[in-house]
Design a protein around this motif. Sequence first.
Motif, PDB file in Angstrom:
ATOM      1  N   GLN A 193       0.825  -1.206   0.000  1.00 37.51           N
ATOM      2  CA  GLN A 193       0.000   0.000   0.000  1.00 37.51           C
ATOM      3  C   GLN A 193       0.862   1.261   0.000  1.00 37.51           C
ATOM      4  OE1 GLN A 193      -3.462  -0.050  -0.224  1.00 37.51           O
ATOM      5  NE2 GLN A 193      -3.075  -2.208  -0.613  1.00 37.51           N
ATOM      6  N   PHE A 235      -6.181   5.245  -2.162  1.00 35.06           N
ATOM      7  CA  PHE A 235      -5.888   4.448  -0.964  1.00 35.06           C
ATOM      8  C   PHE A 235      -7.146   4.224  -0.125  1.00 35.06           C
ATOM      9  CE2 PHE A 235      -4.875   4.467   3.594  1.00 35.06           C
ATOM     10  CZ  PHE A 235      -4.129   3.305   3.682  1.00 35.06           C
ATOM     11  N   THR A 283       0.837   3.854  -3.150  1.00 37.44           N
ATOM     12  CA  THR A 283       0.411   5.236  -2.891  1.00 37.44           C
ATOM     13  C   THR A 283       1.495   6.225  -3.296  1.00 37.44           C
ATOM     14  OG1 THR A 283      -0.936   4.485  -1.003  1.00 37.44           O
ATOM     15  CG2 THR A 283      -0.433   6.840  -1.137  1.00 37.44           C
ATOM     16  N   TYR A 310      -5.577  -0.102  -4.434  1.00 35.93           N
ATOM     17  CA  TYR A 310      -4.219  -0.588  -4.637  1.00 35.93           C
ATOM     18  C   TYR A 310      -4.096  -2.084  -4.354  1.00 35.93           C
ATOM     19  CZ  TYR A 310      -2.977   4.386  -4.489  1.00 35.93           C
ATOM     20  OH  TYR A 310      -2.890   5.730  -4.732  1.00 35.93           O
ATOM     21  N   ALA A 320      -3.933  10.255  -4.953  1.00 36.38           N
ATOM     22  CA  ALA A 320      -3.307   9.077  -4.345  1.00 36.38           C
ATOM     23  C   ALA A 320      -4.020   8.671  -3.061  1.00 36.38           C
ATOM     24  CB  ALA A 320      -1.829   9.357  -4.065  1.00 36.38           C
ATOM     25  N   VAL A 321      -4.425   9.658  -2.263  1.00 36.27           N
ATOM     26  CA  VAL A 321      -5.117   9.358  -1.002  1.00 36.27           C
ATOM     27  C   VAL A 321      -6.506   8.786  -1.269  1.00 36.27           C
ATOM     28  CG1 VAL A 321      -6.134  10.406   1.063  1.00 36.27           C
ATOM     29  CG2 VAL A 321      -3.823  11.047   0.349  1.00 36.27           C
TER      30      VAL A 321
END
Length: 218
Positions: free
Chosen positions: A78, A135, A82, A140, A131-132
Motif C-alpha cells: 500500500q 488508498f 500510494t 491498490y 493518491a489518497v
Amino acid sequence: KMKDPEGLPTNIAFSVGSSVEFITTGAIVVAYLLVPKLFTLSYSKWLIFYLSFSHMMAGFFRSLSALENKWPDGVLCQIQATGAELFDLSIILWTGCISAYALYTVYKVQTNLIIQSLFFTIGYIIPTVVAVIAFLYDLYGPAGGDDGTISWCWIKPDRQYFVFRVGFYYGVVIAVLAWNSLCMLLIYIRYRRISRKLAEFNGSFIDLVPIRLLFYVW
C-alpha cells in the motif's frame, strides 16, 4: 512471494530502472540543496527542482518492489503503490506546468505568485489528493493481479478498476501530452513570426527555432 518466475526479468528491470532514476535525479536534488543560489536565479530553476524531486521520490517508491518477498498486498504494498501513484502523476503534471511556463515566457506573461501557487497545486496537491482517494477506496494491490508475475503494486488490474487507471493516470498522461504539444506548437508559431519580422530587416530568413521543437514533447 512471487509465484511465477517468468516475471523475474521484468521485475528486475523495473527495480533497476527505478533505482537508477532515484540515484540520478537524487543527485540533482542534492546539487540544489548544496548550492542554494540555484533557487534564486529564476523560477525555471524551481520547476526543474520540483520535477527532479518528484522523479527521485517516484524512483524510491517504485524501487521498493525489490522487497516483494515482504508482501504481496500488505502494508508495504500500500505504501509503495500510494507513493508511486502520487509522484508518477506529479511528474506528468509538472511537465505540463513547465510547458505552460515556457509558453508564458515566450509570450512575455509574468508568472506571479498566483500562477506559481497554481503550478504547485497542480504538481503536488492534486496528485496527493488522487493518491489518497485511491488508498481510501482500496484501489491498490499487486499490479499484475494475484498470478505473482508482477512484484510491484499499483491500482489493481481487475476490469472494475480499469476506469480508475484511466482517470487517475493514463487519461492524465494523454491530456498533458496534448497540452504539451499545443504549447510547443504555439511557441513554434511565435518564433516563426519573429523570424519573418527579422527577415524584413535583414533581407534573409533566420529560423530561430527548429521544427524538431514540436517533437520534443514526445
